[in-house]
Each structure stands twice: as C-alpha cells, then as structure tokens.
Design an enzyme around this catalytic site. Structure first.
Site: not given
Ligand SMILES: [Fe+2]
Length: 225
Positions: A154, A139, A100, A149, A152
C-alpha cells in the site's frame, strides 16, 4: 454552479460490486469543500521529521525479518512529467507470510517479530524514493469463496497540495492472482491496471543482496467540472 469531480477513465468506479465492501464505502453524494480549502498546499516536512531509517522496513527490530529482501524505488511525478521533490511517501504491507501486524488480521499465517510493515520517506530533489523491505505474501480475505489478494504494497503519497494526495497499491509482475482479484479488476482499463504493477529492475537490484523493483507514481489534482 454545481461542481462534481471528474473521473479519469482509468479510475475504478466508486462502487465496484465484485469488491463487496465498496457498496458501503462508495459515496452516495459528494460534498464540496469550501472554496478556500480547494487548493491548500500540502503538508511540508523537514529533514528532521522523517528519519532515514524509516525507509528500511527490515531494520526496525533487533533481528532481520524472514522472507525475500527487496528494494522498491521509483519517482513521484506530476501529470506534466515533472518530479515532485521532498514529498512524503508512506507504505504499509503484510509480512512475507501474508500477515499484517494488526489486531484485526486473523489470518493463521505467522507474525514476524522482526517486521512491522510500515515505512516512510521523502522524495529527493529529483522526486526519487526508495524503500528496503521484504516481499509481502498473498493473503486470504472474505470477499468471496476462496478469495486471495495478490501480493501488494500500500502506498500513500502527498503531492504539492491536499487535492493531489493518492492512496494506491503496488503489485508484483506476473502474479497468478491478478485475474481473480476484484480490487485489481475494479480498474477496468487494462492499461491502467498495468500501471499498478511494478517492474523488476536490474539497476535497482543490488548484487548478492536484494532484488529491485521500480514503481513510478504520477499525481494528478482531482479536476472538477
Ligand atoms: Fe493489503
């Protein structure tokens, strides 16, 4: 009269022990908003508030981001199957390497100077939304040993009223990490878990350019008993 929100059987419990931080996040007690705030209409956005370029996450910098370019589209519907037009859909995600663009993300994967990972758009008159982005990478996180994870995106969706607002995650078909992810597994009903997974869609796919995925979103006002 005491009111409490009714959970759908498909909803995960507020406190899911496998997903450790829910222990701190889960409400110990629920407080009701004053009655006049139960059903305020949601925020209204005009065409001038949301730039069409906001929905193309690959166009926000000088160069194109690295990774697999994808198109994500679908419809926002109410529980009666009616489209919700002109509502705000916001997305945020990691880059193709699973990082991120945020100061608290300390994963050693590289940042991409051409990718911020945030976008938004309004649904059209039929409730359709569409984003162009890159497929996010998996990640690691520190929930448990060797925790990763699944890839995905959000989503935050405003419906017609504040009580409709939904914040959720969209996954990609066939991810090997599903079985190991306590967030995905906190949704206990397998059919409800399936609804979190987008489907590959050849109609959304653009030849010579990008694969397409579909993810329809159904909003339901939180009922109280
Ligand atoms: Fe995430």
């Amino acid at each position: 009269m005491k009111l409490r929100p009714v959970q759908d059987p498909g909803d995960p419990p507020y406190d899911s022990p496998g997903y450790r931080s829910t222990e701190l996040r889960a409400p110990k007690r629920l407080y009701l908003l004053p009655e006049e705030l139960h059903d305020p209409t949601g925020p209204v956005f005009g065409a001038a508030d949301v730039d069409p370029a906001d929905s193309d996450l690959t166009s926000h910098h000088e160069g194109e981001p690295l990774g697999e370019r994808i198109i994500v589209g679908g419809r926002v519907l109410d529980s009666g199957g009616r489209p919700i037009p002109h509502t705000l859909v916001e997305v945020w995600q990691a880059n193709a390497a699973g990082r991120y663009a945020h100061e608290v993300d300390r994963h050693s994967a590289p940042l991409d100077p051409n990718f911020t990972g945030a976008g938004r758009c309004l649904t059209d008159a039929e409730g359709n939304y569409r984003f162009v982005t890159v497929k996010p990478g998996a990640y690691p996180w520190k929930n448990h040993a060797n925790a990763w994870r699944p890839a995905h995106i959000h989503f935050s969706v405003f419906g017609r009223a504040f009580a409709d607002r939904l914040v959720t995650q969209m996954y990609f078909p066939g991810d090997p990490l599903f079985a190991h992810d306590p967030i995905f597994q906190s949704v206990r009903d397998p059919k409800a878990r399936e609804r979190l997974i987008s489907s590959f869609d050849l109609e959304t796919t653009e030849p010579e350019w990008a694969l397409g995925y579909r993810f329809d979103i159904v909003l339901r006002t939180t009922p109280f008993e």
